[in-house]
Design an enzyme around this catalytic site. Structure first.
Site, PDB file in Angstrom:
ATOM      1  N   ASP A 160       0.808  -1.223   0.000  1.00 38.02           N
ATOM      2  CA  ASP A 160       0.000   0.000   0.000  1.00 38.02           C
ATOM      3  C   ASP A 160       0.849   1.285   0.000  1.00 38.02           C
ATOM      4  OD1 ASP A 160      -1.292  -2.314   1.039  1.00 38.02           O
ATOM      5  OD2 ASP A 160      -2.885  -1.088   1.922  1.00 38.02           O
ATOM      6  N   GLU A 216      -4.337   1.818  -2.757  1.00 37.15           N
ATOM      7  CA  GLU A 216      -5.601   2.231  -2.122  1.00 37.15           C
ATOM      8  C   GLU A 216      -5.471   3.443  -1.191  1.00 37.15           C
ATOM      9  OE1 GLU A 216      -7.526  -0.084   0.819  1.00 37.15           O
ATOM     10  OE2 GLU A 216      -5.780  -0.064   2.120  1.00 37.15           O
ATOM     11  N   ASN A 217      -4.232   3.774  -0.795  1.00 40.96           N
ATOM     12  CA  ASN A 217      -4.036   4.935   0.082  1.00 40.96           C
ATOM     13  C   ASN A 217      -3.163   6.007  -0.564  1.00 40.96           C
ATOM     14  OD1 ASN A 217      -3.585   2.231   2.069  1.00 40.96           O
ATOM     15  ND2 ASN A 217      -5.259   3.611   2.630  1.00 40.96           N
ATOM     16  N   ASN A 245     -10.131  -1.849   0.650  1.00 38.22           N
ATOM     17  CA  ASN A 245     -11.310  -1.266   1.291  1.00 38.22           C
ATOM     18  C   ASN A 245     -11.411   0.240   1.083  1.00 38.22           C
ATOM     19  OD1 ASN A 245      -8.959  -1.597   3.086  1.00 38.22           O
ATOM     20  ND2 ASN A 245     -10.166  -0.406   4.531  1.00 38.22           N
ATOM     21  N   HIS A 246     -10.295   0.878   0.701  1.00 35.63           N
ATOM     22  CA  HIS A 246     -10.333   2.326   0.424  1.00 35.63           C
ATOM     23  C   HIS A 246     -10.579   2.625  -1.062  1.00 35.63           C
ATOM     24  CE1 HIS A 246      -9.347   3.701   4.431  1.00 35.63           C
ATOM     25  NE2 HIS A 246      -8.412   2.778   4.506  1.00 35.63           N
ATOM     26  N   HIS A 269      -6.234  -8.535  -0.029  1.00 32.23           N
ATOM     27  CA  HIS A 269      -6.260  -7.356   0.827  1.00 32.23           C
ATOM     28  C   HIS A 269      -7.084  -7.699   2.061  1.00 32.23           C
ATOM     29  CE1 HIS A 269      -5.601  -3.041   1.250  1.00 32.23           C
ATOM     30  NE2 HIS A 269      -6.779  -2.995   1.836  1.00 32.23           N
ATOM     31  N   HIS A 273      -0.330  -2.750   6.320  1.00 27.42           N
ATOM     32  CA  HIS A 273       0.738  -1.749   6.228  1.00 27.42           C
ATOM     33  C   HIS A 273       1.974  -2.151   7.023  1.00 27.42           C
ATOM     34  CE1 HIS A 273      -2.062   1.798   4.865  1.00 27.42           C
ATOM     35  NE2 HIS A 273      -2.385   0.638   4.308  1.00 27.42           N
TER      36      HIS A 273
END
Ligand SMILES: [Fe+2]
Ligand SMILES: [Fe+2]
Length: 271
Positions: free
Chosen positions: A8, A39-40, A67-68, A153, A180
């Site tokens: 990520d 995603e981040n 999820n993001h 994920h 992470h």
């Protein structure tokens, strides 16, 4: 095939560092395929299309999500136009975007990249095991595709280990993202699939999973909504792993973690 997977990307510092190192890594490690979880990447929450395009321009082939995925709502209407960005395959039918991407290398070899999301301690989604099985049923490793990379994920290490075993011998690499935090369990499973429970993040580790420490800690201490979380902006560590596969089988021959810059002890693949 020589594959690099990076965990990520968090915020500006993570993304700028990845963009800076990927061209060099691509050349020095003679990489054929680069996959990153993004995603981040947009200020810690979601992925914008311009940022994805910058990553592609730097030499990234596929960006996975999690999820993001929809934190940047503009991506919802744009993802269908960019097949190199994939979101978890086990979102309900009708969700924009795709859960897998086929990459055709310049020499004609093909790599399939799949993104799924776990269900333990996460949003309720469709079955990730069935979602992967449905996609894989259309391809054969070593026959129709030379490599299969699966980004699971997920929060729970158990769910990720299970996915690794289910796909052992049928995927080149099964790698976890989302926590992470890079795990030290990278290995080639008995059937020949490279596996690591979590790739870690590309971001500032002087943080709480990439977010500024003070605001993140305050949420734990006070159990009240507080200041908005902002990505930590210090020097980033790039974290992931490299895998070399046998094109005849699509299975892993060698695997090694890669960590560079920032606070974590550095390590580079030596093959
Ligand atoms: Fe993440
Ligand atoms: Fe996540």
């Amino acid at each position: 095939m020589r594959i690099l997977f990076l965990g990520d990307i968090v915020g500006r510092t993570g993304r700028e560092t990845v963009m800076e190192v990927v061209p060099t890594l691509r050349r020095d490690l003679r990489l054929d395929l680069v996959v990153v979880n993004g995603e981040n990447a947009s200020h810690g929450f979601g992925l914008s299309l311009p940022i994805a395009r910058e990553l592609f321009a730097a030499g990234v082939d596929v960006v996975t999500l999690g999820n993001h995925a929809w934190d940047r709502k503009d991506l919802i209407g744009q993802i269908d136009a960019e097949p190199r960005i994939i979101r978890p395959a086990n979102y309900p039918p009708g969700t924009p975007g795709q859960g897998s991407a086929m990459v055709e290398l310049v020499d004609g070899r093909r790599a399939l990249v799949i993104n799924v999301m776990g269900r333990q301690f996460m949003e309720a989604l469709d079955d990730p095991f069935r979602a992967v099985a449905d996609i894989m049923a259309r391809h054969r490793l070593g026959v129709t595709v030379q490599a299969v990379v699966v980004d699971i994920h997920a929060e729970a290490s158990s769910e990720k280990w299970a996915m690794g075993h289910v796909l052992d011998g049928r995927a080149s690499l099964v790698v976890g993202t989302h926590t992470h935090t890079p795990t030290a369990d990278h290995r080639i499973l008995p059937g020949g699939t490279a596996y690591q429970t979590d790739a870690g993040m590309c971001g500032d580790y002087d943080s709480v999973i990439g977010m500024g420490k003070e605001a993140a800690i305050a949420r734990f201490l006070r159990r009240m909504p507080g200041e908005r979380l902002q990505p930590a902006e210090g020097v980033a560590t790039v974290a992931g792993m490299m895998v070399e596969t046998d094109d005849a089988t699509g299975l892993a021959r060698r695997m090694a973690p890669l960590r560079m810059g920032g606070l974590l002890a550095p390590t580079m693949p030596d093959f």
